[in-house]
Design an enzyme around this catalytic site. Structure first.
Site, short mmCIF file in Angstrom:
data_model
loop_
_atom_site.label_atom_id
_atom_site.label_comp_id
_atom_site.label_asym_id
_atom_site.label_seq_id
_atom_site.Cartn_x
_atom_site.Cartn_y
_atom_site.Cartn_z
N GLU A 61 7.39 -6.75 1.18
CA GLU A 61 6.17 -6.66 2.00
C GLU A 61 5.25 -7.86 1.76
O GLU A 61 4.67 -8.40 2.70
CB GLU A 61 5.41 -5.35 1.68
CG GLU A 61 6.06 -4.09 2.25
CD GLU A 61 5.83 -3.93 3.76
OE1 GLU A 61 5.27 -4.84 4.39
OE2 GLU A 61 6.21 -2.87 4.28
N LYS A 66 -2.10 -1.45 -3.84
CA LYS A 66 -2.99 -0.29 -3.79
C LYS A 66 -2.17 0.98 -3.84
O LYS A 66 -1.20 1.09 -3.10
CB LYS A 66 -3.78 -0.35 -2.48
CG LYS A 66 -4.67 0.83 -2.22
CD LYS A 66 -5.27 0.74 -0.85
CE LYS A 66 -6.14 1.95 -0.63
NZ LYS A 66 -6.64 2.01 0.72
N LYS A 105 0.86 -1.18 0.00
CA LYS A 105 0.00 0.00 0.00
C LYS A 105 0.89 1.23 0.00
O LYS A 105 1.69 1.43 0.91
CB LYS A 105 -0.92 0.00 1.21
CG LYS A 105 -1.78 1.26 1.28
CD LYS A 105 -2.82 1.19 2.37
CE LYS A 105 -3.61 2.50 2.42
NZ LYS A 105 -4.67 2.45 3.43
#
Ligand code: PBG
Length: 333
Positions: free
Chosen positions: A240, A255, A202
């Site tokens: 991640e 995202k 993100k």
């Protein structure tokens, strides 16, 4: 104009000659099955308030939200992602309302399960709608966002959502270690079938602006760059994702989507898990604005944009266009 054809061995246009041929060789399909509809719930009754920067998206009070979800389900959409609008007087520095067993999200999940029991309910795990300062975590006197104390609150929040009946919890906060902590807590409390949709990559993005208007959750100071990712980084996204998978994620997410198609593609290659992409509020607003100006063909641009995310490798797409796609497919194909 020469009448005699030139002697080309390959003529790719042969495969594009008719609609049926094009359908036969089409590599990617966008299906309503792949879509997750994000939806905003607010307190009160009889409320359906349009979000100024997201025309066509509303905050619904629970009574009207239930009708909307019944319609969403009847259109063939399998899943919703629920976001609450929390009134200012229920916010505090540590977001305690986030794990209130009778809070807005918890009540809404229970009510949806009564009315549309089979729709997949995904709840957001992050503190920003619940904190006075608008950050996703707890903040110390210096304005630092604290990691581990935040994870403790996120765990309580996820457990309360699971208790209410959420099918998936979706941590969107980007604290380190939260997927593992939430997975362990869910298992310890017997929620072994509650899944985790991890917002793994993100980014700290300006594309979230309209969403923060919708929730009135924009940070009151600073930005989110100490926890959300730097837009310039790709290898870090893989890191991640690897961590979230090791910690127990069931689905990983990128995202925003449109400016990060390369990340979606790399993550698709790096994992066997389903990959989700979030077609965020700013991406929605840009298409809506241009189409309201009469500058683009809205339906075609929606389909082309979402297809690009599938082509990049997304299995699932969170999109405010989910209903539009369902309607386009129902009436126009
Ligand atoms: C908050 C959250 C955000 C979005 C989803 N969850 C905003 C943010 O991180 O500031 C953005 C969604 C969108 O823009 O459509 N944790």
């Amino acid at each position: 104009m020469s009448v005699k054809p030139l002697n080309f061995l390959q003529r790719p246009r042969r495969l594009r000659r008719t609609a049926k041929l094009r359908q036969m060789v089409r590599e990617t399909t966008l299906s309503v099955d792949d879509l997750i509809y994000p939806i905003f719930v607010m307190e009160g009754e009889g409320q359906k308030v349009e979000i100024a920067s997201m025309p066509g998206c509303y905050r619904y009070s629970l009574d009207l939200l239930l009708k909307e979800i019944a319609e969403v389900s009847s259109l063939g959409i399998n899943a919703i992602a629920l976001f609450p609008v929390i009134p200012e007087h229920k916010k505090d520095d540590t977001g305690t309302e986030s794990y209130n067993p009778e809070g807005l999200v918890q009540q809404t999940v229970k009510a949806i399960k009564q009315v549309v029991p089979d729709i997949v309910i995904i709840t957001d795990v992050a503190l920003d709608p619940f904190t006075t300062h608008g950050h996703d975590g707890l903040v110390d006197e210096q304005g630092t966002i604290l990691n581990d104390p935040t994870v403790e609150v996120l765990v309580k929040m996820a457990l309360s959502q699971a208790a209410a009946g959420a099918d998936f919890v979706a941590p969107s906060d980007m604290m380190d270690g939260r997927i593992g902590a939430i997975r362990q807590a869910l298992d310890a409390e017997g929620y072994i079938n509650v899944g985790i949709l991890a917002y793994s990559a993100k980014y700290a993005s300006a594309y979230y602006g309209p969403f923060r208007d919708a929730l009135e959750s924009a940070p009151k100071f600073g930005d989110k760059k100490t926890y959300q990712m730097d837009a310039a980084n790709a290898r870090e996204a893989i890191k991640e994702v690897e961590l979230d998978i090791a910690e127990g994620a069931d689905i990983v997410m990128v995202k925003p989507a449109l400016a990060y198609l390369d990340i979606i593609q790399q993550i698709r290659i790096a994992t066997q898990l389903p990959v989700a992409a979030y077609n965020v509020s700013g991406e929605y607003a840009m298409i809506k604005a241009a189409s309201q100006m009469g500058w683009i063909d809205e339906k075609k641009v929606i389909l082309e944009t979402l297809t690009s995310m599938k082509r990049a490798g997304a299995d699932l797409i969170l999109t405010y266009f989910a209903k539009d796609v369902a309607l386009i497919k129902k009436y126009e194909v």
